[in-house]
Design a protein around this motif. Structure first.
Motif, PDB file in Angstrom:
ATOM      1  N   SER A  35     -15.276  69.945 -27.515  1.00  0.00           N
ATOM      2  CA  SER A  35     -13.967  70.492 -27.151  1.00  0.00           C
ATOM      3  C   SER A  35     -12.858  69.556 -27.624  1.00  0.00           C
ATOM      4  O   SER A  35     -11.830  70.003 -28.142  1.00  0.00           O
ATOM      5  N   ILE A  36     -13.087  68.270 -27.433  1.00  0.00           N
ATOM      6  CA  ILE A  36     -12.109  67.270 -27.858  1.00  0.00           C
ATOM      7  C   ILE A  36     -11.930  67.314 -29.373  1.00  0.00           C
ATOM      8  O   ILE A  36     -10.814  67.221 -29.894  1.00  0.00           O
ATOM      9  N   ILE A  37     -13.037  67.463 -30.102  1.00  0.00           N
ATOM     10  CA  ILE A  37     -12.971  67.560 -31.565  1.00  0.00           C
ATOM     11  C   ILE A  37     -12.107  68.751 -31.974  1.00  0.00           C
ATOM     12  O   ILE A  37     -11.253  68.661 -32.860  1.00  0.00           O
ATOM     13  N   VAL A  40      -9.161  71.289 -27.839  1.00  0.00           N
ATOM     14  CA  VAL A  40      -8.947  72.200 -26.709  1.00  0.00           C
ATOM     15  C   VAL A  40      -9.392  71.532 -25.412  1.00  0.00           C
ATOM     16  O   VAL A  40     -10.007  70.460 -25.424  1.00  0.00           O
ATOM     17  N   ASP A  41      -9.091  72.172 -24.282  1.00  0.00           N
ATOM     18  CA  ASP A  41      -9.484  71.669 -22.972  1.00  0.00           C
ATOM     19  C   ASP A  41     -11.011  71.585 -22.877  1.00  0.00           C
ATOM     20  O   ASP A  41     -11.710  72.455 -23.394  1.00  0.00           O
ATOM     21  N   PRO A  42     -11.556  70.540 -22.211  1.00  0.00           N
ATOM     22  CA  PRO A  42     -13.017  70.408 -22.091  1.00  0.00           C
ATOM     23  C   PRO A  42     -13.711  71.636 -21.516  1.00  0.00           C
ATOM     24  O   PRO A  42     -14.851  71.931 -21.863  1.00  0.00           O
ATOM     25  N   ALA A  69     -21.654  75.352 -27.542  1.00  0.00           N
ATOM     26  CA  ALA A  69     -20.615  74.773 -28.395  1.00  0.00           C
ATOM     27  C   ALA A  69     -21.235  73.682 -29.265  1.00  0.00           C
ATOM     28  O   ALA A  69     -22.026  72.869 -28.783  1.00  0.00           O
ATOM     29  N   THR A  70     -20.896  73.662 -30.552  1.00  0.00           N
ATOM     30  CA  THR A  70     -21.482  72.680 -31.470  1.00  0.00           C
ATOM     31  C   THR A  70     -20.413  71.967 -32.287  1.00  0.00           C
ATOM     32  O   THR A  70     -19.301  72.475 -32.471  1.00  0.00           O
ATOM     33  N   GLY A  71     -20.792  70.800 -32.798  1.00  0.00           N
ATOM     34  CA  GLY A  71     -19.867  70.005 -33.594  1.00  0.00           C
ATOM     35  C   GLY A  71     -19.497  70.661 -34.905  1.00  0.00           C
ATOM     36  O   GLY A  71     -18.333  70.612 -35.343  1.00  0.00           O
ATOM     37  N   ALA A  72     -20.478  71.266 -35.575  1.00  0.00           N
ATOM     38  CA  ALA A  72     -20.222  71.910 -36.866  1.00  0.00           C
ATOM     39  C   ALA A  72     -19.183  73.011 -36.721  1.00  0.00           C
ATOM     40  O   ALA A  72     -18.298  73.177 -37.577  1.00  0.00           O
ATOM     41  N   ALA A  74     -16.986  73.240 -34.154  1.00  0.00           N
ATOM     42  CA  ALA A  74     -15.740  72.648 -33.658  1.00  0.00           C
ATOM     43  C   ALA A  74     -14.870  72.124 -34.802  1.00  0.00           C
ATOM     44  O   ALA A  74     -13.643  72.264 -34.780  1.00  0.00           O
ATOM     45  N   LEU A  75     -15.512  71.538 -35.806  1.00  0.00           N
ATOM     46  CA  LEU A  75     -14.756  71.011 -36.947  1.00  0.00           C
ATOM     47  C   LEU A  75     -13.983  72.105 -37.673  1.00  0.00           C
ATOM     48  O   LEU A  75     -12.873  71.876 -38.166  1.00  0.00           O
ATOM     49  N   LEU A  76     -14.559  73.299 -37.732  1.00  0.00           N
ATOM     50  CA  LEU A  76     -13.902  74.413 -38.415  1.00  0.00           C
ATOM     51  C   LEU A  76     -12.702  74.946 -37.632  1.00  0.00           C
ATOM     52  O   LEU A  76     -11.818  75.585 -38.204  1.00  0.00           O
ATOM     53  N   MET A  77     -12.678  74.688 -36.321  1.00  0.00           N
ATOM     54  CA  MET A  77     -11.622  75.231 -35.465  1.00  0.00           C
ATOM     55  C   MET A  77     -10.341  74.396 -35.478  1.00  0.00           C
ATOM     56  O   MET A  77      -9.285  74.881 -35.072  1.00  0.00           O
ATOM     57  N   VAL A  78     -10.448  73.152 -35.917  1.00  0.00           N
ATOM     58  CA  VAL A  78      -9.319  72.218 -35.799  1.00  0.00           C
ATOM     59  C   VAL A  78      -8.033  72.773 -36.386  1.00  0.00           C
ATOM     60  O   VAL A  78      -6.988  72.794 -35.706  1.00  0.00           O
ATOM     61  N   PRO A  79      -8.004  73.251 -37.654  1.00  0.00           N
ATOM     62  CA  PRO A  79      -6.737  73.748 -38.219  1.00  0.00           C
ATOM     63  C   PRO A  79      -6.193  74.961 -37.469  1.00  0.00           C
ATOM     64  O   PRO A  79      -4.972  75.092 -37.306  1.00  0.00           O
ATOM     65  N   LEU A  80      -7.074  75.851 -37.009  1.00  0.00           N
ATOM     66  CA  LEU A  80      -6.629  77.049 -36.302  1.00  0.00           C
ATOM     67  C   LEU A  80      -5.952  76.691 -34.985  1.00  0.00           C
ATOM     68  O   LEU A  80      -4.862  77.192 -34.672  1.00  0.00           O
ATOM     69  N   VAL A  81      -6.577  75.811 -34.207  1.00  0.00           N
ATOM     70  CA  VAL A  81      -6.008  75.404 -32.920  1.00  0.00           C
ATOM     71  C   VAL A  81      -4.715  74.624 -33.136  1.00  0.00           C
ATOM     72  O   VAL A  81      -3.714  74.833 -32.433  1.00  0.00           O
ATOM     73  N   ARG A  82      -4.721  73.750 -34.133  1.00  0.00           N
ATOM     74  CA  ARG A  82      -3.537  72.920 -34.418  1.00  0.00           C
ATOM     75  C   ARG A  82      -2.332  73.766 -34.836  1.00  0.00           C
ATOM     76  O   ARG A  82      -1.209  73.532 -34.402  1.00  0.00           O
ATOM     77  N   ASP A  83      -2.557  74.759 -35.683  1.00  0.00           N
ATOM     78  CA  ASP A  83      -1.448  75.531 -36.256  1.00  0.00           C
ATOM     79  C   ASP A  83      -1.047  76.747 -35.431  1.00  0.00           C
ATOM     80  O   ASP A  83       0.105  77.183 -35.492  1.00  0.00           O
ATOM     81  N   TYR A  84      -1.988  77.315 -34.666  1.00  0.00           N
ATOM     82  CA  TYR A  84      -1.677  78.574 -33.975  1.00  0.00           C
ATOM     83  C   TYR A  84      -1.932  78.550 -32.472  1.00  0.00           C
ATOM     84  O   TYR A  84      -1.418  79.405 -31.750  1.00  0.00           O
TER      85      TYR A  84
END
Length: 482
Positions: A35-37, A40-42, A69-72, A74-84
């Motif tokens: 979640s941290i990666i 988002v909230d834990p 929930a997996t690391g692989a 989570a890494l793909l979600m970073v730009p989506l959460v950051r931008d939107y």
């Protein structure tokens, strides 16, 4: 039907209950960390692991496999959460589920047969390395007591199963060392240090995003990437669990199951997830064998958070680190060092490349895709070698041996002497096969080039597949060309 239910759910109750509890404890720090990666909230990761584990137990195609929930992912979600923002993540999770359901319906799981053994070995080894690397920040350079707890955990997990197997060793380590840490007052990092845990069940919600085509275009690329990576990791994990348990699984059903789980999870405030190889291995090695272990892993996870949340946050991180280090050691294929010596050099290169790319990018899909492409290139290079033997009989006879396709056409052309005039020439394909338009086009060039010098050319020995392709595409067979 009753026999099948008993086999799938209740044929290994004791082992499944204990394994489910161990996995639930291991899921907590992983879900929080992922979640941290993702930014988002834990609770987003914890809800995802709970929901996906429970749902996949009923609709998945591989008993005893753990998903969450997996690391692989989570890494793909970073730009989506950051931008939107996180609401778009929930929408993307729903769409990810829809895409994976379609993958299952159209039987995309068949592509697994195109993943070579060298890539599979590389995938497993890279995963073991990533699992170990993920533990390093939780124990390296903290304090002496942390090292002691990690070492004691490793000793318990390694030694206890040799003498006592009634209760999984990781569970013994968790209970004993958590009690020792609490009553001993040792200075150790705990699960609670990773993030705040809310003691509540997930609630139904509709993602708060505009229902427009523009929103669809925003989430579609992320959902497609999540669907592909999630499915790839799930199917590879299913293969590994198949091997560990000596059983088979329905890969297309697993794809549909993962899709259903992600679709539902998006409406309950969770992030997209997939199979978790580390937890799946913990489950199997702790005695989990049926769908009950997957269900209980999710149920125990919520029970621990809601009922025992105050105790869970006191679990020392060094204990969980020790368990995961043993998982990484057990996951790594140590025979691969022998494999590197004995396997063809191309397979060794593919395995090393897969491991290197995954470890460098922290993305399992990139390594696997690169490994498959590299294997394909090596395979094409290997079979593109074609031989043409020239024999002077009643006619000039060219005996073709090998596979004629886009990669071998240049070598094929170089084998002929086009300087001859007014000769009878036979090109014999009895020991060859023409695979594509490039191959047919090259035969055209050879025949027509010979005919320019008044040579009579006959093509013989075509098998059914080659002849059909030549009849459809070749120019030399047309009346105009002759």
């Amino acid at each position: 039907m009753l026999e099948k239910i008993k086999k799938d759910w209740f044929s290994n109750v004791k082992g499944d209950v204990l394994a489910g509890l161990v996995v639930a404890l291991a899921l907590i720090p992983e879900a929080i960390a992922f979640s941290i990666i993702a930014g988002v909230d834990p609770m987003v990761g914890l809800y995802a692991s709970f929901l996906i584990a429970v749902i996949i137990a009923f609709v998945g195609g591989r008993p005893a496999m753990i998903s969450g929930a997996t690391g692989a992912m989570a890494l793909l979600m970073v730009p989506l959460v950051r931008d939107y923002g996180v609401e778009y993540l929930f929408a993307a999770t729903v769409l990810t589920g829809v895409i994976q359901i379609l993958f299952g319906v159209f039987k995309v799981a068949k592509v697994m047969k195109f993943i070579p053994r060298a890539v599979m070995i590389g995938f497993v080894n890279a995963l073991a390395i990533l699992i170990f690397m993920a533990q390093v920040p939780h124990f390296l350079g903290i304090n002496t007591m942390t090292y002691i707890f990690v070492a004691v955990t490793l000793a318990i997990v390694y030694i206890v199963p040799r003498f006592f197997k009634a209760v999984p060793a990781p569970l013994i380590a968790l209970v004993l060392l958590t009690a020792a840490a609490i009553y001993g007052g040792f200075e150790l990092r705990t699960v609670g240090d990773l993030g705040t845990i809310t003691q509540s069940l997930p609630a139904f919600l509709i993602p708060s995003v505009p229902f427009s085509f523009e929103t669809f275009l925003i989430v579609l690329p992320f959902s497609l990437a999540l669907a592909i990576v999630g499915l790839l990791e799930s199917l590879l994990t299913a293969n590994i669990v198949d091997d560990m348990t000596g059983t088979s699984s329905d890969k297309n059903k697993e794809s549909r199951g993962q899709g259903i789980a992600n679709f539902v999870t998006g409406f309950f405030g969770g992030m997209a997830g997939c199979a978790m190889i580390g937890q799946a291995i913990i489950n199997v090695k702790s005695g989990g064998r049926t769908r009950l272990s997957s269900l209980l892993a999710g149920v125990f996870l919520m029970f621990l958070i809601i009922v025992l949340g105050e105790m869970v946050v006191q679990i020392p991180m060094p204990v969980l680190v020790g368990i995961m280090i043993m998982v990484s050691i057990g996951t790594f294929d140590w025979s691969s060092f022998t494999y590197l010596k004995k396997a063809p050099i191309t397979d060794s290169i593919v395995m090393v490349a897969t491991v290197s790319i995954v470890v460098y990018t922290h993305d399992l899909s990139q390594g696997v895709i690169a490994g498959v492409i590299l294997s394909a290139i090596f395979f094409v290079a290997k079979i593109s070698k074609i031989k043409v033997q020239k024999k002077l009989l009643e006619a000039t006879h060219y005996q073709v041996q090998g596979q004629l396709f886009f990669a071998s056409v240049d070598d094929f052309l170089d084998k002929f002497d086009f300087s001859v005039e007014d000769k009878d020439i036979v090109i014999d394909f009895t020991e060859a096969h023409i695979w594509d338009d490039s191959g047919v086009g090259t035969v055209d060039r050879v025949v027509l080039k010979f005919r320019e010098n008044a040579n009579q050319v006959t093509v013989i020995g075509l098998d059914a597949g080659s002849e059909k392709l030549v009849d459809q595409l070749a120019i030399f067979k047309s009346e105009h060309a002759t």
